[in-house]
Design a protein around this motif. Structure first.
Motif, PDB file in Angstrom:
ATOM      1  N   GLY B 180     -14.551 -68.667   6.845  1.00 32.09           N
ATOM      2  CA  GLY B 180     -15.599 -69.063   7.779  1.00 32.09           C
ATOM      3  C   GLY B 180     -16.625 -69.979   7.133  1.00 32.09           C
ATOM      4  O   GLY B 180     -16.976 -71.035   7.678  1.00 32.09           O
ATOM      5  N   LEU B 181     -17.097 -69.612   5.944  1.00 32.30           N
ATOM      6  CA  LEU B 181     -18.101 -70.435   5.267  1.00 32.30           C
ATOM      7  C   LEU B 181     -17.536 -71.796   4.906  1.00 32.30           C
ATOM      8  O   LEU B 181     -18.184 -72.826   5.074  1.00 32.30           O
ATOM      9  N   LEU B 182     -16.302 -71.783   4.382  1.00 37.14           N
ATOM     10  CA  LEU B 182     -15.646 -73.027   3.984  1.00 37.14           C
ATOM     11  C   LEU B 182     -15.529 -73.979   5.166  1.00 37.14           C
ATOM     12  O   LEU B 182     -15.899 -75.161   5.093  1.00 37.14           O
ATOM     13  N   LEU B 183     -15.027 -73.458   6.286  1.00 34.00           N
ATOM     14  CA  LEU B 183     -14.841 -74.275   7.488  1.00 34.00           C
ATOM     15  C   LEU B 183     -16.169 -74.821   7.995  1.00 34.00           C
ATOM     16  O   LEU B 183     -16.290 -75.997   8.325  1.00 34.00           O
ATOM     17  N   ARG B 184     -17.153 -73.940   8.053  1.00 35.87           N
ATOM     18  CA  ARG B 184     -18.438 -74.339   8.607  1.00 35.87           C
ATOM     19  C   ARG B 184     -19.115 -75.382   7.719  1.00 35.87           C
ATOM     20  O   ARG B 184     -19.663 -76.378   8.211  1.00 35.87           O
ATOM     21  N   MET B 185     -19.035 -75.169   6.394  1.00 39.61           N
ATOM     22  CA  MET B 185     -19.656 -76.122   5.480  1.00 39.61           C
ATOM     23  C   MET B 185     -18.931 -77.468   5.549  1.00 39.61           C
ATOM     24  O   MET B 185     -19.556 -78.536   5.541  1.00 39.61           O
ATOM     25  N   ALA B 186     -17.600 -77.409   5.645  1.00 38.59           N
ATOM     26  CA  ALA B 186     -16.833 -78.649   5.767  1.00 38.59           C
ATOM     27  C   ALA B 186     -17.212 -79.379   7.058  1.00 38.59           C
ATOM     28  O   ALA B 186     -17.360 -80.609   7.079  1.00 38.59           O
ATOM     29  N   ALA B 187     -17.387 -78.608   8.142  1.00 40.85           N
ATOM     30  CA  ALA B 187     -17.751 -79.213   9.436  1.00 40.85           C
ATOM     31  C   ALA B 187     -19.087 -79.935   9.335  1.00 40.85           C
ATOM     32  O   ALA B 187     -19.261 -81.036   9.866  1.00 40.85           O
ATOM     33  N   ILE B 188     -20.039 -79.299   8.633  1.00 34.04           N
ATOM     34  CA  ILE B 188     -21.366 -79.914   8.501  1.00 34.04           C
ATOM     35  C   ILE B 188     -21.288 -81.142   7.594  1.00 34.04           C
ATOM     36  O   ILE B 188     -21.807 -82.206   7.910  1.00 34.04           O
ATOM     37  N   ARG B 189     -20.581 -80.986   6.458  1.00 30.73           N
ATOM     38  CA  ARG B 189     -20.521 -82.056   5.472  1.00 30.73           C
ATOM     39  C   ARG B 189     -19.860 -83.315   6.036  1.00 30.73           C
ATOM     40  O   ARG B 189     -20.339 -84.427   5.844  1.00 30.73           O
ATOM     41  N   TRP B 190     -18.725 -83.113   6.742  1.00 35.67           N
ATOM     42  CA  TRP B 190     -17.982 -84.289   7.224  1.00 35.67           C
ATOM     43  C   TRP B 190     -18.090 -84.479   8.737  1.00 35.67           C
ATOM     44  O   TRP B 190     -17.277 -85.178   9.342  1.00 35.67           O
ATOM     45  N   HIS B 191     -19.068 -83.805   9.344  1.00 36.38           N
ATOM     46  CA  HIS B 191     -19.272 -83.938  10.799  1.00 36.38           C
ATOM     47  C   HIS B 191     -17.989 -83.727  11.588  1.00 36.38           C
ATOM     48  O   HIS B 191     -17.659 -84.520  12.473  1.00 36.38           O
TER      49      HIS B 191
END
Lengths: 205, 205, 205
Positions: B180-191
Motif C-alpha cells: 500500500g505504501l509503495l503504491l501510494r508513494m509511487a502514485a504521488i511521485r509519478w502522478h
C-alpha cells in the motif's frame, strides 16, 4: 418477475450514474462508486432508515456485479448509448416504478404505518439519484425537474390503495407499471412539471 | 499494534480535515466537525451499512478526543504543518492501509460475502474523505485523483487473498502495508492515476 | 410539555427549510423533501448513529404531517413570513435547545458515554440544517456562522451537568432554555461568532 425487472432496472440506473460521472471527468473508480450509489443507494438509505438489516445488496453479490459491470461497460459503449436515449428513458421509468413498489413492500413487511410505507417507496425510488447528484456536487435534479418524484408518489399511493382493496398482486403490479410509465412518458413528452416555489428574499436564518 | 497505527492515522486524518475546513474559512466548531467526519466518518458509514452496532467510536471516547484534539491543535500549528507536507503524505498513506485492513476485518467478523468485505475495507478507507469534501461543497477528490481509492482496493484484495491462503496475520499485515505504501508513494511521485472517463454529451436523464 | 415545544419546533424548522428550497427554485416536491430533512433529519441521523431503532418519526405520523404541512403552507404564506422574521429567529432558537435536550435524553436512555451524549445532543440540534444545505448545494452555514452550533454545545453541557448534580428535570429544562435563548439572541444581536480558521495554503493532500 419483479426481480428480473429489478435487475434490469439497477443495471440501467448504474449506466445512467456512470454517464453523470463521466460528465464530471471522474476516473474509473469514481464511475464505479457513482454507478453503485445511483443504482443501489436508494434501497440502502431505505434499509438503514427502516432498520431493515442486513442491507439488501450485502446479501446479493449478483446485484453488486451487475451494477459495477454496468457502470464500467458504460465507459466503453458511451458513444453508442447516446443513440439509445429513448430506450434509457423507458428503462429509467420502469426502474422508478419497480423501486417504488419494492420499497413499499419492504416497509409493509415490517409493519410500518401507511405514511411511512409511502415514504419508503419514494425513498427507494429517488434517493439513488439524490446521492448521484451529491457526488457530482450539483443540486439534486429530482427536487426541481419534470414530474419524477411525483410519479413515484402516485404509483405508491395507487399500489397501497389497490392492495388495501384486496386486488391481486399481479393486477396491482400491472396497474402500477402502466400508470407510472404513462405518467412519466407524458411528463417527458410535454415537459410536465410541478409548480415551482420561487423565493428571492435574502436569507435571514 | 494495528490499534496504535489506527490512533495515529485518525489523528493525522483529523488534521488534514481541519486544514480543508480552514481553506473554507470555517469557524472552530466547523473545524471540529470536519476533522471528526474525515477521521471517523469512513468507519461510521461502514458500521451503519453492515449493521455493526454500536458504532465503533461511540465505545471509544479516546478516539473522539484524539480526533477533536488533532483538529483543534491544527488551527494553532497550521503554519508549521506546511513544512511537514511529506510527513503527512506518508501518515495519510499509512492511514489508508490501516483503515482498509480494519474495514475488511469488521466485515469478516460478521461473515459477509467476500465482495462485501472488499467494499467494507474500501468504504472505511475512503468515505471519510468523501464526507469531508461534501462538507466543503466540492466534488469528492477521491473520485478523480491520483491512485488513492484503487490503493485501498489493491490492499484489500491482497489482504483477503493472503488470509485465504492461510498466511499468518503479521506477515499479511506487513505485506499489506508495504504494498500500500509503495503504491501510494509511487502514485504521488509519478502522478499515476486511473484512466478518466470523459463524457460531454448534454444530459438527457 | 417538551413534546409540545418539539412539535412547534419541527414545524418552524420545516418552514425555514421550505424557504431555503424556495431560494433554489425547487418544485413543491423538493420543498417537501427539504422541509422534512431540515426538521427531522437531525433526529434521524442521531437515531441511526446510536442504533436507536425504530427511527423516531416512523412511529409518529403526526410529526410527518406537521413537517410536510408546514413546508407546503410556507409556499402560500411566504410573503407574510418575511414580516415574521423576528418571530422565526426565536422559534428557531427554541427549536435548537429542544432538539439538543431531546438528543441528550435519547443517548442517556441508551447508556452511552457522556461525550457521546453531548454529541448526540449537538447532532440532533444541527444536522437538519446541514442536510438542508447539502440539498441546496451550499456549504453548511452552521459550520461558519454566528454562534449556533456552539449554543447547542453549551446547552448540552449545562443540561448534563445539572442532571449530574441531581437538579430536578423542570429546573434543568428551564435553565437550558433560558441560557440557550439568551446566548442565541445575543449572538444574533451583536453578531457574535467563534474565531474563524483561515488557511490559504494550496491543497496538497
Amino acid at each position: 418477475m419483479l426481480i428480473y425487472i429489478y435487475m434490469m432496472a439497477i443495471t440501467a440506473e448504474a449506466m445512467s450514474g456512470a454517464l453523470a460521472a463521466g460528465r464530471r471527468n471522474m476516473d474509473i473508480f469514481g464511475v464505479a462508486v457513482v454507478a453503485f450509489l445511483t443504482a443501489l443507494g436508494g434501497g440502502t438509505v431505505r434499509d438503514i432508515l427502516l432498520g431493515n438489516y442486513p442491507v439488501n445488496w450485502t446479501q446479493h453479490p449478483l446485484y453488486i456485479y451487475l451494477v459495477l459491470g454496468g457502470g464500467l461497460v458504460t465507459i466503453i459503449i458511451a458513444r453508442v448509448m447516446r443513440h439509445l436515449h429513448q430506450l434509457f428513458l423507458v428503462l429509467d421509468a420502469i426502474g422508478l416504478v419497480a423501486f417504488t413498489v419494492i420499497g413499499c413492500n419492504v416497509a409493509l413487511g415490517l409493519d410500518y404505518e401507511p405514511i411511512v410505507v409511502l415514504m419508503s417507496g419514494i425513498t427507494t425510488g429517488i434517493f439513488g439519484g439524490i446521492l448521484r447528484d451529491l457526488m457530482c456536487n450539483r443540486m439534486p435534479q429530482v427536487l426541481r425537474h419534470e414530474l419524477y418524484a411525483s410519479v413515484s408518489l402516485v404509483v405508491a399511493i395507487l399500489y397501497l390503495f389497490m392492495l388495501d382493496l384486496g386486488v391481486g398482486e399481479n393486477v396491482t403490479l400491472l396497474a402500477a407499471f402502466s400508470l407510472g410509465l404513462l405518467l412519466r412518458m407524458a411528463a417527458i413528452r410535454w415537459h410536465l412539471s410541478l409548480p415551482v416555489f420561487r423565493y428571492s428574499q435574502e436569507q435571514w436564518d
